[in-house]
Design a protein around this motif. Structure first.
Motif, PDB file in Angstrom:
ATOM      1  N   LEU A  93       0.626  -1.279  -0.177  1.00  0.00           N
ATOM      2  CA  LEU A  93       0.189   0.051  -0.054  1.00  0.00           C
ATOM      3  C   LEU A  93       0.940   1.304  -0.134  1.00  0.00           C
ATOM      4  O   LEU A  93       0.691   2.045  -0.836  1.00  0.00           O
ATOM      5  N   THR A  94       1.924   1.461   1.056  1.00  0.00           N
ATOM      6  CA  THR A  94       2.715   2.577   1.057  1.00  0.00           C
ATOM      7  C   THR A  94       3.548   2.768  -0.090  1.00  0.00           C
ATOM      8  O   THR A  94       3.731   3.764  -0.673  1.00  0.00           O
ATOM      9  N   GLU A 111       3.120   1.408  -3.231  1.00  0.00           N
ATOM     10  CA  GLU A 111       2.135   1.993  -4.267  1.00  0.00           C
ATOM     11  C   GLU A 111       1.882   3.396  -4.475  1.00  0.00           C
ATOM     12  O   GLU A 111       1.816   4.284  -5.240  1.00  0.00           O
ATOM     13  N   PHE A 112       1.478   3.763  -3.073  1.00  0.00           N
ATOM     14  CA  PHE A 112       1.434   5.275  -2.746  1.00  0.00           C
ATOM     15  C   PHE A 112       2.795   6.213  -3.313  1.00  0.00           C
ATOM     16  O   PHE A 112       2.521   7.201  -3.875  1.00  0.00           O
ATOM     17  N   ARG A 116       2.428   8.523  -6.318  1.00  0.00           N
ATOM     18  CA  ARG A 116       2.312   9.981  -5.989  1.00  0.00           C
ATOM     19  C   ARG A 116       3.662  10.656  -6.563  1.00  0.00           C
ATOM     20  O   ARG A 116       3.399  11.811  -7.493  1.00  0.00           O
ATOM     21  N   ASN A 132      -2.666   0.610 -10.599  1.00  0.00           N
ATOM     22  CA  ASN A 132      -1.883  -0.094  -9.490  1.00  0.00           C
ATOM     23  C   ASN A 132      -2.452  -1.451  -9.179  1.00  0.00           C
ATOM     24  O   ASN A 132      -3.851  -1.804  -9.742  1.00  0.00           O
ATOM     25  N   VAL A 139      -5.422  -0.577  -1.680  1.00  0.00           N
ATOM     26  CA  VAL A 139      -4.885  -0.212  -2.936  1.00  0.00           C
ATOM     27  C   VAL A 139      -6.151   0.119  -3.618  1.00  0.00           C
ATOM     28  O   VAL A 139      -6.164   1.362  -4.293  1.00  0.00           O
ATOM     29  N   LEU A 150      -7.352   3.701  -2.253  1.00  0.00           N
ATOM     30  CA  LEU A 150      -6.248   4.691  -2.920  1.00  0.00           C
ATOM     31  C   LEU A 150      -6.430   5.022  -4.268  1.00  0.00           C
ATOM     32  O   LEU A 150      -6.454   6.069  -4.771  1.00  0.00           O
ATOM     33  N   THR A 151      -6.527   4.077  -5.082  1.00  0.00           N
ATOM     34  CA  THR A 151      -6.738   4.129  -6.560  1.00  0.00           C
ATOM     35  C   THR A 151      -8.224   5.180  -6.707  1.00  0.00           C
ATOM     36  O   THR A 151      -7.912   6.125  -7.751  1.00  0.00           O
ATOM     37  N   SER A 180      -9.502   7.266  -4.894  1.00  0.00           N
ATOM     38  CA  SER A 180      -9.210   8.556  -4.275  1.00  0.00           C
ATOM     39  C   SER A 180      -8.365   9.359  -5.208  1.00  0.00           C
ATOM     40  O   SER A 180      -8.690  10.507  -5.544  1.00  0.00           O
ATOM     41  N   LEU A 181      -7.154   8.690  -5.917  1.00  0.00           N
ATOM     42  CA  LEU A 181      -6.374   9.384  -6.668  1.00  0.00           C
ATOM     43  C   LEU A 181      -6.975   9.763  -8.240  1.00  0.00           C
ATOM     44  O   LEU A 181      -6.733  10.876  -8.507  1.00  0.00           O
TER      45      LEU A 181
END
Ligand SMILES: NC(=O)c1ccc[n+]([C@@H]2O[C@H](COP(=O)([O-])OP(=O)(O)OC[C@H]3O[C@@H](n4cnc5c(N)ncnc54)[C@H](O)[C@@H]3O)[C@@H](O)[C@H]2O)c1
Length: 273
Positions: free
Chosen positions: A136-137, A139-140, A144, A161, A186, A189-190, A192-193
């Motif tokens: 997770l981190t 991939e972040f 980013r 991702n 993930v 996160l996906t 959100s991005l």
């Protein structure tokens, strides 16, 4: 086509060309970055992206010379760089070298990941952190850093991702709560991005495979475990890494122009049960 104009849509010249459907999946002139591409799914996808026309930069912890050789043997363009995706300075350094050498980054296949099988009571907090930190981190950090480059340079890129069906279902009979939680992270996160970066024309999607035969899933698992998985699969078999190339090409290319924030599940209907 008056209804399209009424909706504020402008038809591009490309949409009028007869080769449209053949061209739209192509990646000629694009630069794609693949993490964890020294083996397994990452290696196969790196080769697939290169066959579709992209120059492929393979990022791995321990070198990906074999992947680069495979791509070059088929006439593609590739080179590899070393970086641990959990280490932001290493990632920044690798991306700076790519910009220097290739000039741009259009596609990120954010694939590096690890899995640990252990019951929740057996797992240490350190082990849990290691899995979440990588999957997770990591991939972040990658997404980013690449997103920043795309935003600064006005690149309307595609970030894919690597999630898993484990972000939606709970695998049995092995226990792997850290992996499942990291992949669920993930997926969100996906989304959100995707919403945050839609204003820049950057698309962000996740890919969620079911069981795919790779070193992670097969070499590290005892035969009894693999034998226990197969009857749970509606298609009666594991997936091949090659079967992920078309879905990734879809997400990487102009073919998915209106697809962002999606989780593309490719699991032979495992998660439908
Ligand atoms: N194989 C499956 O059944 C399956 C199913 C769903 C999702 N996935 C996901 O697909 C991805 C690839 O899996 P695979 O089966 O090819 O696994 P694999 O173990 O064969 O390959 C993973 C690669 O990631 C690299 N990696 C791990 N940690 C890293 C780090 N910190 N920095 C840089 N590289 C790192 C490894 O060195 C390896 O090359 C993973 O994210 C995995 O969770 C796999």
């Amino acid at each position: 086509m008056q209804y399209q104009e009424k909706a504020g849509l402008i038809k591009t010249k490309k949409e009028d060309e007869s080769m449209y459907l053949q061209d739209i999946f192509g990646l000629d002139g694009k630069v794609a970055v693949v993490t964890g591409g020294g083996r397994g799914i990452g290696q196969v996808i790196a080769c697939g992206l290169a066959k579709a026309g992209a120059e492929v930069v393979v990022i791995s912890r321990s070198g990906a010379e074999e992947t680069v050789r495979m791509i070059e043997k088929d006439g593609g363009k590739s080179y590899d760089l070393r970086a641990d995706v959990t280490d932001e300075p290493q990632v920044e350094q690798a991306l700076a070298s790519i910009l220097e050498r290739s000039g741009t980054i259009d596609i990120l296949f954010n694939n590096a990941g690890i899995c640990m099988h252990q019951s929740t009571m057996e797992a240490t907090v350190e082990e849990f952190r290691q899995v979440v930190d990588t999957n997770l981190t990591g991939e972040f950090i990658m997404a980013r850093a690449v997103g920043r480059i795309m935003i600064e340079r006005g690149i309307k890129g595609s970030i894919i991702n690597m999630a898993s069906m484990s972000g939606t279902i709970v695998n049995i009979p092995q226990w792997q709560c850290s992996y499942n939680a990291s992949k669920a992270g993930v997926i969100h996160l996906t989304k959100s991005l995707a919403v945050e970066w839609a204003q820049y024309g950057i698309r962000v999607n996740s890919l969620s495979p079911g069981y795919i035969a790779t070193p992670m899933s097969v070499d590290l698992s005892p035969q009894e475990l693999i034998d226990a998985w197969i009857p749970l699969m509606p298609l009666g078999r594991m997936g091949k890494p090659e079967e992920l190339i078309p879905p990734v090409l879809y997400l990487a290319s102009d073919a998915s122009g209106y697809t962002t924030g999606s989780d593309l599940i490719v699991d032979g209907a495992y998660s439908c049960q």
